[in-house]
Design a protein around this motif. Sequence first.
Motif, PDB file in Angstrom:
ATOM      1  N   TRP A 175      51.498  33.597  35.107  1.00  0.00           N
ATOM      2  CA  TRP A 175      50.048  33.644  35.330  1.00  0.00           C
ATOM      3  C   TRP A 175      49.295  33.869  34.022  1.00  0.00           C
ATOM      4  N   LEU A 176      49.894  34.621  33.109  1.00  0.00           N
ATOM      5  CA  LEU A 176      49.224  34.896  31.838  1.00  0.00           C
ATOM      6  C   LEU A 176      49.369  33.752  30.838  1.00  0.00           C
ATOM      7  N   THR A 177      50.372  32.927  31.043  1.00  0.00           N
ATOM      8  CA  THR A 177      50.613  31.791  30.155  1.00  0.00           C
ATOM      9  C   THR A 177      49.806  30.570  30.581  1.00  0.00           C
ATOM     10  N   ASP A 178      49.839  30.274  31.872  1.00  0.00           N
ATOM     11  CA  ASP A 178      49.121  29.118  32.429  1.00  0.00           C
ATOM     12  C   ASP A 178      48.142  29.620  33.481  1.00  0.00           C
ATOM     13  N   ARG A 179      46.899  29.260  33.318  1.00  0.00           N
ATOM     14  CA  ARG A 179      45.858  29.719  34.235  1.00  0.00           C
ATOM     15  C   ARG A 179      46.236  29.369  35.680  1.00  0.00           C
ATOM     16  N   PRO A 180      46.284  30.380  36.548  1.00  0.00           N
ATOM     17  CA  PRO A 180      46.636  30.103  37.946  1.00  0.00           C
ATOM     18  C   PRO A 180      45.506  29.347  38.660  1.00  0.00           C
ATOM     19  N   SER A 181      45.871  28.671  39.722  1.00  0.00           N
ATOM     20  CA  SER A 181      44.881  27.927  40.498  1.00  0.00           C
ATOM     21  C   SER A 181      43.998  28.889  41.287  1.00  0.00           C
ATOM     22  N   ALA A 182      42.896  28.369  41.778  1.00  0.00           N
ATOM     23  CA  ALA A 182      41.981  29.174  42.597  1.00  0.00           C
ATOM     24  C   ALA A 182      42.662  29.619  43.884  1.00  0.00           C
ATOM     25  N   GLN A 183      43.697  28.892  44.298  1.00  0.00           N
ATOM     26  CA  GLN A 183      44.424  29.245  45.511  1.00  0.00           C
ATOM     27  C   GLN A 183      45.034  30.635  45.408  1.00  0.00           C
ATOM     28  N   LEU A 184      45.426  31.031  44.217  1.00  0.00           N
ATOM     29  CA  LEU A 184      46.023  32.347  44.045  1.00  0.00           C
ATOM     30  C   LEU A 184      45.015  33.443  44.399  1.00  0.00           C
ATOM     31  N   LEU A 185      43.795  33.317  43.912  1.00  0.00           N
ATOM     32  CA  LEU A 185      42.766  34.311  44.241  1.00  0.00           C
ATOM     33  C   LEU A 185      42.425  34.250  45.729  1.00  0.00           C
ATOM     34  N   ASP A 186      42.381  33.060  46.296  1.00  0.00           N
ATOM     35  CA  ASP A 186      42.125  32.929  47.737  1.00  0.00           C
ATOM     36  C   ASP A 186      43.221  33.618  48.543  1.00  0.00           C
ATOM     37  N   SER A 187      44.470  33.461  48.122  1.00  0.00           N
ATOM     38  CA  SER A 187      45.586  34.127  48.800  1.00  0.00           C
ATOM     39  C   SER A 187      45.454  35.645  48.683  1.00  0.00           C
ATOM     40  N   TRP A 188      45.040  36.114  47.501  1.00  0.00           N
ATOM     41  CA  TRP A 188      44.850  37.553  47.311  1.00  0.00           C
ATOM     42  C   TRP A 188      43.753  38.072  48.240  1.00  0.00           C
ATOM     43  N   LYS A 189      42.663  37.325  48.348  1.00  0.00           N
ATOM     44  CA  LYS A 189      41.569  37.757  49.227  1.00  0.00           C
ATOM     45  C   LYS A 189      42.014  37.794  50.681  1.00  0.00           C
ATOM     46  N   ALA A 190      42.810  36.807  51.103  1.00  0.00           N
ATOM     47  CA  ALA A 190      43.334  36.808  52.479  1.00  0.00           C
ATOM     48  C   ALA A 190      44.261  38.005  52.680  1.00  0.00           C
ATOM     49  N   TYR A 191      45.094  38.278  51.695  1.00  0.00           N
ATOM     50  CA  TYR A 191      45.987  39.436  51.742  1.00  0.00           C
ATOM     51  C   TYR A 191      45.168  40.719  51.851  1.00  0.00           C
ATOM     52  N   LEU A 192      44.139  40.806  51.045  1.00  0.00           N
ATOM     53  CA  LEU A 192      43.285  41.986  51.035  1.00  0.00           C
ATOM     54  C   LEU A 192      42.638  42.206  52.402  1.00  0.00           C
ATOM     55  N   GLY A 193      42.146  41.122  53.008  1.00  0.00           N
ATOM     56  CA  GLY A 193      41.539  41.231  54.332  1.00  0.00           C
ATOM     57  C   GLY A 193      42.521  41.743  55.369  1.00  0.00           C
ATOM     58  N   ALA A 194      43.750  41.251  55.303  1.00  0.00           N
ATOM     59  CA  ALA A 194      44.771  41.716  56.245  1.00  0.00           C
ATOM     60  C   ALA A 194      45.173  43.152  55.949  1.00  0.00           C
ATOM     61  N   LEU A 195      45.241  43.487  54.678  1.00  0.00           N
ATOM     62  CA  LEU A 195      45.623  44.832  54.275  1.00  0.00           C
ATOM     63  C   LEU A 195      44.591  45.864  54.733  1.00  0.00           C
ATOM     64  N   LYS A 196      43.329  45.468  54.712  1.00  0.00           N
ATOM     65  CA  LYS A 196      42.255  46.381  55.118  1.00  0.00           C
ATOM     66  C   LYS A 196      42.468  46.866  56.545  1.00  0.00           C
TER      67      LYS A 196
END
Length: 186
Positions: free
Chosen positions: A113-134
Amino acid sequence: MSVNILDDRRKALEEEFFSRKDREAIEQMRAANAARTRREALAEASHISDDAVLTSLDAAGISPETLTAISLIPLVVVAWADGSVKDAERAAIEKAANDAGLNEAGVGLLDGWLTDRPSAQLLDSWKAYLGALKGTLPAGEYTALRDQILNNARDVAAAAGGFLGIGAISAAETRVLESLSNAFNG
């Protein structure tokens, strides 16, 4: 006699066709079973039962072994906000990873992730994870997690500095920090 030869060839072609189709169907079943097994392992490790969230995490390459890396996604997104990851930002993220006890598989994922910019999908997945985690964490633990991640993200944003402390956090980084904060409230 020629009818028998044609009939034999027809049968051989039919058998080959159906054999190939059977192999394809078996391969599809194996792939589906492997994906289901990965989602079940993620569910057990994360305590999340939402299949859409688990599928999204699996598609983003998150495994139970790399689950800790999820807390670092916001830091990575902040570091890339200006278009590149600076050495000081990388060091701040690596410190956060070390503090979180990131395992070897997670370190490899983070390095990518630090070498090659991750896609926007990664942040979207994190947000979905966060919503479920809440929905699974007690409010106090969720607040503590939010504060830790946002503080680490601010540290990364400020790490690259500025001139004499002026402009230490860029406008792009500020927008990302606001977006991350909003994700916790959503």
